[in-house]
Design a protein around this motif. Structure first.
Motif, PDB file in Angstrom:
ATOM      1  N   TRP A 148     -17.105  55.200 -81.510  1.00 45.86           N
ATOM      2  CA  TRP A 148     -18.593  56.154 -80.771  1.00 45.86           C
ATOM      3  C   TRP A 148     -17.349  57.705 -80.332  1.00 45.86           C
ATOM      4  CZ3 TRP A 148     -23.153  56.057 -80.118  1.00 45.86           C
ATOM      5  CH2 TRP A 148     -23.543  54.831 -80.192  1.00 45.86           C
ATOM      6  N   VAL A 149     -17.760  58.593 -80.017  1.00 45.10           N
ATOM      7  CA  VAL A 149     -17.029  59.847 -80.298  1.00 45.10           C
ATOM      8  C   VAL A 149     -17.314  60.461 -78.618  1.00 45.10           C
ATOM      9  CG1 VAL A 149     -15.840  62.615 -80.192  1.00 45.10           C
ATOM     10  CG2 VAL A 149     -15.993  60.523 -82.308  1.00 45.10           C
ATOM     11  N   VAL A 150     -16.842  60.437 -77.204  1.00 42.07           N
ATOM     12  CA  VAL A 150     -17.524  60.439 -75.908  1.00 42.07           C
ATOM     13  C   VAL A 150     -17.375  61.650 -75.353  1.00 42.07           C
ATOM     14  CG1 VAL A 150     -18.201  59.505 -74.108  1.00 42.07           C
ATOM     15  CG2 VAL A 150     -17.567  58.201 -75.561  1.00 42.07           C
ATOM     16  N   ALA A 196      -9.034  52.254 -70.066  1.00 42.77           N
ATOM     17  CA  ALA A 196      -7.794  53.334 -69.375  1.00 42.77           C
ATOM     18  C   ALA A 196      -6.543  53.481 -70.425  1.00 42.77           C
ATOM     19  CB  ALA A 196      -7.139  52.472 -68.106  1.00 42.77           C
ATOM     20  N   GLY A 197      -6.357  54.539 -70.533  1.00 42.16           N
ATOM     21  CA  GLY A 197      -5.657  55.078 -71.529  1.00 42.16           C
ATOM     22  C   GLY A 197      -6.207  55.273 -72.736  1.00 42.16           C
ATOM     23  N   THR A 198      -7.430  55.903 -73.426  1.00 40.75           N
ATOM     24  CA  THR A 198      -7.761  56.111 -74.414  1.00 40.75           C
ATOM     25  C   THR A 198      -7.706  57.537 -74.730  1.00 40.75           C
ATOM     26  OG1 THR A 198      -9.885  54.932 -74.040  1.00 40.75           O
ATOM     27  CG2 THR A 198     -10.367  56.325 -75.420  1.00 40.75           C
ATOM     28  N   PRO A 199      -7.082  58.079 -75.397  1.00 42.10           N
ATOM     29  CA  PRO A 199      -6.468  59.769 -75.684  1.00 42.10           C
ATOM     30  C   PRO A 199      -8.151  60.370 -75.452  1.00 42.10           C
ATOM     31  CG  PRO A 199      -5.924  57.911 -77.705  1.00 42.10           C
ATOM     32  CD  PRO A 199      -6.035  57.500 -76.402  1.00 42.10           C
ATOM     33  N   GLY A 200      -8.792  61.653 -74.617  1.00 42.52           N
ATOM     34  CA  GLY A 200      -9.430  62.408 -74.376  1.00 42.52           C
ATOM     35  C   GLY A 200      -9.588  62.293 -73.240  1.00 42.52           C
ATOM     36  N   HIS A 218     -12.030  59.270 -58.275  1.00 42.32           N
ATOM     37  CA  HIS A 218     -11.948  60.727 -59.305  1.00 42.32           C
ATOM     38  C   HIS A 218     -13.231  61.010 -59.520  1.00 42.32           C
ATOM     39  CE1 HIS A 218      -7.925  59.671 -58.890  1.00 42.32           C
ATOM     40  NE2 HIS A 218      -7.626  58.784 -58.679  1.00 42.32           N
ATOM     41  N   PRO A 219     -13.213  62.350 -60.752  1.00 44.31           N
ATOM     42  CA  PRO A 219     -13.740  62.821 -61.465  1.00 44.31           C
ATOM     43  C   PRO A 219     -13.605  63.042 -62.645  1.00 44.31           C
ATOM     44  CG  PRO A 219     -11.884  64.772 -60.607  1.00 44.31           C
ATOM     45  CD  PRO A 219     -11.921  63.396 -59.190  1.00 44.31           C
ATOM     46  N   LEU A 220     -14.326  62.889 -63.816  1.00 43.25           N
ATOM     47  CA  LEU A 220     -13.283  62.419 -64.736  1.00 43.25           C
ATOM     48  C   LEU A 220     -13.907  63.138 -65.851  1.00 43.25           C
ATOM     49  CD1 LEU A 220     -14.925  58.390 -64.759  1.00 43.25           C
ATOM     50  CD2 LEU A 220     -12.246  59.517 -63.674  1.00 43.25           C
ATOM     51  N   SER A 221     -13.327  63.323 -67.386  1.00 35.41           N
ATOM     52  CA  SER A 221     -13.435  63.868 -68.256  1.00 35.41           C
ATOM     53  C   SER A 221     -13.362  63.550 -69.350  1.00 35.41           C
ATOM     54  CB  SER A 221     -13.125  65.225 -67.753  1.00 35.41           C
ATOM     55  OG  SER A 221     -11.522  65.161 -68.246  1.00 35.41           O
ATOM     56  N   PHE A 222     -14.519  63.768 -70.722  1.00 32.63           N
ATOM     57  CA  PHE A 222     -13.999  63.458 -71.818  1.00 32.63           C
ATOM     58  C   PHE A 222     -14.622  64.230 -72.928  1.00 32.63           C
ATOM     59  CE2 PHE A 222     -15.790  60.504 -69.125  1.00 32.63           C
ATOM     60  CZ  PHE A 222     -15.571  59.415 -68.630  1.00 32.63           C
ATOM     61  N   VAL A 223     -13.171  64.499 -73.699  1.00 30.08           N
ATOM     62  CA  VAL A 223     -13.184  65.086 -74.822  1.00 30.08           C
ATOM     63  C   VAL A 223     -12.381  64.682 -75.387  1.00 30.08           C
ATOM     64  CG1 VAL A 223     -11.438  67.341 -75.091  1.00 30.08           C
ATOM     65  CG2 VAL A 223     -12.091  66.623 -73.205  1.00 30.08           C
ATOM     66  N   ASP A 224     -13.729  64.491 -76.683  1.00 29.50           N
ATOM     67  CA  ASP A 224     -13.190  63.608 -78.532  1.00 29.50           C
ATOM     68  C   ASP A 224     -13.040  62.482 -77.594  1.00 29.50           C
ATOM     69  OD1 ASP A 224     -15.202  65.895 -79.579  1.00 29.50           O
ATOM     70  OD2 ASP A 224     -12.987  66.925 -80.123  1.00 29.50           O
ATOM     71  N   ALA A 225     -12.873  61.169 -76.355  1.00 29.36           N
ATOM     72  CA  ALA A 225     -12.416  60.157 -76.558  1.00 29.36           C
ATOM     73  C   ALA A 225     -13.064  59.459 -77.325  1.00 29.36           C
ATOM     74  CB  ALA A 225     -13.092  59.938 -75.088  1.00 29.36           C
ATOM     75  N   ARG A 226     -12.792  58.318 -78.097  1.00 33.33           N
ATOM     76  CA  ARG A 226     -12.820  57.645 -79.268  1.00 33.33           C
ATOM     77  C   ARG A 226     -12.492  56.191 -78.712  1.00 33.33           C
ATOM     78  NH1 ARG A 226     -13.692  59.648 -84.691  1.00 33.33           N
ATOM     79  NH2 ARG A 226     -13.702  61.485 -84.949  1.00 33.33           N
ATOM     80  N   VAL A 227     -13.660  55.091 -78.609  1.00 35.09           N
ATOM     81  CA  VAL A 227     -13.734  53.476 -79.076  1.00 35.09           C
ATOM     82  C   VAL A 227     -14.359  53.370 -79.731  1.00 35.09           C
ATOM     83  CG1 VAL A 227     -13.659  54.810 -76.559  1.00 35.09           C
ATOM     84  CG2 VAL A 227     -15.752  54.241 -77.278  1.00 35.09           C
TER      85      VAL A 227
END
Length: 393
Positions: A148-150, A196-200, A218-227
């Motif tokens: 998944w790319v988030v 936690a620690g996922t790149p992106g 916190h606010p969170l952001s996801f830029v091409d975070a892959r799981v």
């Protein structure tokens, strides 16, 4: 249906109260001032078994009931609301979705540390442009091979940036449903676990909040975070229904937190009104003060009754419609009563109530969010009205 607390529940209440008064109360004013998240105390809560109250024994939990969790939240919230919400979010938003919708492999992978209180998890639902309209989720997750790319962002996420945060479960659009005519319809929303620690995956700087200074948000952001693809939680496209059920439970837990706030105001005012004298007599002898404190007692008892009635319904497996109505009623009454209770307590304390060295000031700041989180008061009124059969939009 009976909702009186059992002897076991009352014994458990006493043990949590002892913990809160010994481990939290002496330090909470400084933690609040420093905006300090006490990881060591959270882990002590884990060793006491508080994060595992509702989890099965196979994952290290106690296999207990939802009512016990509400008792623990109330007692922690009576000493400090931030510590109470840390437990509420850790269990209700962190553990419960995995417990309710995860596969056996997902449960075995993530639950033991969460149940033990050695790790925390958040639930990423709210977005900058969505608010109460969670169906307007813009965060997207697309399958690319077996991943998944988030991409997207979330806001106001509790327990998402601590040094022991292990994962955040997020809602995301994974496609678009089609209506019977074949035309594109509502977005397909699913829930995905992002460690936690996922790149992106970026945890943005913590908010500077009005209250709940000890709580991690916190606010969170996801830029091409892959799981991996197997990080999908539950069935694809069922994320919206999953978070609605999660919020129903959470409303009762927030009601328990609000009851703790009201009880704290009552306890503080009774003590202060018996000690503070004006014109040679305790202020508690004046009807103007005594009547206000009496109102606090009514709020505490009524709020507790509504909260534990709803909790008992949850434990008894009451019909969903009935439980949802009870949860919204409890949440609406207790949260608005808590705001009123802190205003009364501040007034009883007079000028001292405006000083940060007195705990009523902290409770005053902390109470307002109770009318907003887990569904605003306006949302609760809408849900209650619908439960009554009214065609409210």
């Amino acid at each position: 249906m009976t909702f009186a607390l059992s002897r076991e529940h009352e014994t458990f209440r006493h043990s949590v109260r002892e913990f809160a008064e010994a481990e939290v109360a002496p330090h909470v004013a400084q933690w609040d001032k420093d905006h300090h998240f006490p990881v060591d105390v959270v882990q002590k809560m884990g060793r006491l078994g508080l994060f595992g109250l509702t989890a099965p024994e196979e994952f290290g939990g106690a296999g207990g009931d939802f009512t016990s969790l509400c008792v623990a939240i109330e007692e922690l919230g009576r000493v400090d609301q931030s510590i109470g919400i840390t437990l509420e979010a850790g269990v209700g938003l962190g553990i419960t979705p995995i417990l309710a919708y995860g596969t056996q492999e997902q449960k075995e992978r993530w639950l033991p540390d969460l149940v033990a209180g050695q790790a925390l998890a958040g639930f990423g639902l709210t977005e900058p442009g969505a608010g109460s309209d969670a169906s307007a989720t813009r965060t997207r997750a697309e399958l690319d091979g077996a991943e998944w790319v988030v991409n997207g962002s979330k806001q106001f996420i509790s327990n998402s940036g601590t040094e022991i945060t292990s994962l955040v479960t997020v809602t995301a659009r994974t496609g678009t449903r089609t209506d019977p005519s074949g035309a594109a319809g509502r977005p397909e929303i699913s829930t995905i676990v992002i460690p936690a620690g996922t790149p992106g995956f970026v945890v943005e700087p913590a908010y500077d909040k009005l209250g709940w200074h000890i709580s991690d948000t916190h606010p969170l952001s996801f830029v091409d975070a892959r799981v991996p693809e197997d990080h999908l939680l539950g069935d694809r496209g069922r994320g919206y229904a999953q978070f609605l059920a999660t919020l129903d439970d959470g409303r009762v837990a927030i009601a328990a937190l609000a009851v703790g706030c009201i009880q704290a105001c009552l306890d503080l005012c009774v003590q202060y009104a018996g000690e503070r004298t004006t014109f040679g007599v305790p202020i508690g002898s004046k009807q103007g003060v005594a009547f206000q404190i009496s109102d606090l007692a009514v709020m505490a008892q009524a709020g507790r009754a509504l909260t534990y009635q709803a909790a008992a319904m949850k434990d008894a497996g009451a019909p969903t419609k009935e439980f949802k109505q009870a949860a919204s009623i409890a949440k609406l009454y207790t949260s608005e009563s808590a705001v009123t209770a802190t205003r009364i307590a501040t007034q009883v304390f007079g000028g001292y109530g405006f000083m940060e060295e007195y705990p009523v000031a902290r409770f005053y700041r902390d109470a307002k969010i109770l009318e907003i989180g887990e569904g605003t008061s306006e949302v609760q009124r809408m849900l209650i009205a619908r439960g009554l059969g009214l065609p409210v939009e």
